[in-house]
Design a protein around this motif. Structure first.
Motif, PDB file in Angstrom:
ATOM      1  N   CYS A  11       0.827  -1.207   0.000  1.00  0.00           N
ATOM      2  CA  CYS A  11       0.000   0.000   0.000  1.00  0.00           C
ATOM      3  C   CYS A  11       0.863   1.260   0.000  1.00  0.00           C
ATOM      4  N   CYS A  17      -8.576   3.709  -3.201  1.00  0.00           N
ATOM      5  CA  CYS A  17      -9.592   2.753  -2.745  1.00  0.00           C
ATOM      6  C   CYS A  17     -10.714   3.476  -2.015  1.00  0.00           C
ATOM      7  N   CYS A 131      -7.145  -0.124  -6.846  1.00  0.00           N
ATOM      8  CA  CYS A 131      -5.833  -0.262  -6.194  1.00  0.00           C
ATOM      9  C   CYS A 131      -4.751  -0.634  -7.211  1.00  0.00           C
TER      10      CYS A 131
END
Length: 142
Positions: A11, A17, A131
């Motif tokens: 991440c 997201c 993502c």
């Protein structure tokens, strides 16, 4: 059964997201069911941002404590989904969730449903689709 899994090492905290979720759930007034949380490391005096949403537990405490049928598990996907028409706003689901996930905004229950309708139509959840770092993935389990 499906699960949305998260790898925080991948991440980059881009918030895509979060934005995708808010866009898909515009019926909730643009509120995102996916939250960004700040995790502090007191030893190094640093922090990192992570994304967080419903874990769609096998034995969901929120559902088990809702006596009005506002939550159920979709037998096809395994996602914990909401039935807002049954919600009386008691917020017990929010109080009992060990992950502090169900929230109430404008007297409405706001909780990730795994984009249940999208997944049943063969699409990815909005957060997974958005993502680019592949930190979020949809997997089959069981």
């Amino acid at each position: 059964m499906k699960k949305i899994v998260y790898n925080m090492d991948l991440c980059n905290a881009c918030f895509k997201c979060h934005a995708a979720c808010a866009n898909v759930h515009s019926d909730k007034g643009g509120l995102s069911c996916r939250k960004m949380r700040r995790i502090e490391n007191p030893v190094t005096n640093t922090f990192r941002l992570i994304t967080d949403a419903c874990r769609h537990c096998e034995d969901p405490t929120c559902l088990n404590n809702c006596s009005h049928g506002a939550l159920s598990v979709d037998p096809e996907t395994g996602f914990v989904i909401t039935h807002e028409e049954n919600c009386i706003g008691c917020q017990i689901c929010s109080f009992v969730c060990p992950f502090d996930i169900p929230k109430f905004a404008n007297e409405k229950l706001v909780k990730c449903d795994g984009c249940n309708d999208r997944v049943k139509a063969g699409l990815l959840p909005a957060c997974v689709e958005a993502c680019e770092s592949h930190a979020l993935r949809l997997i089959d389990c069981k």
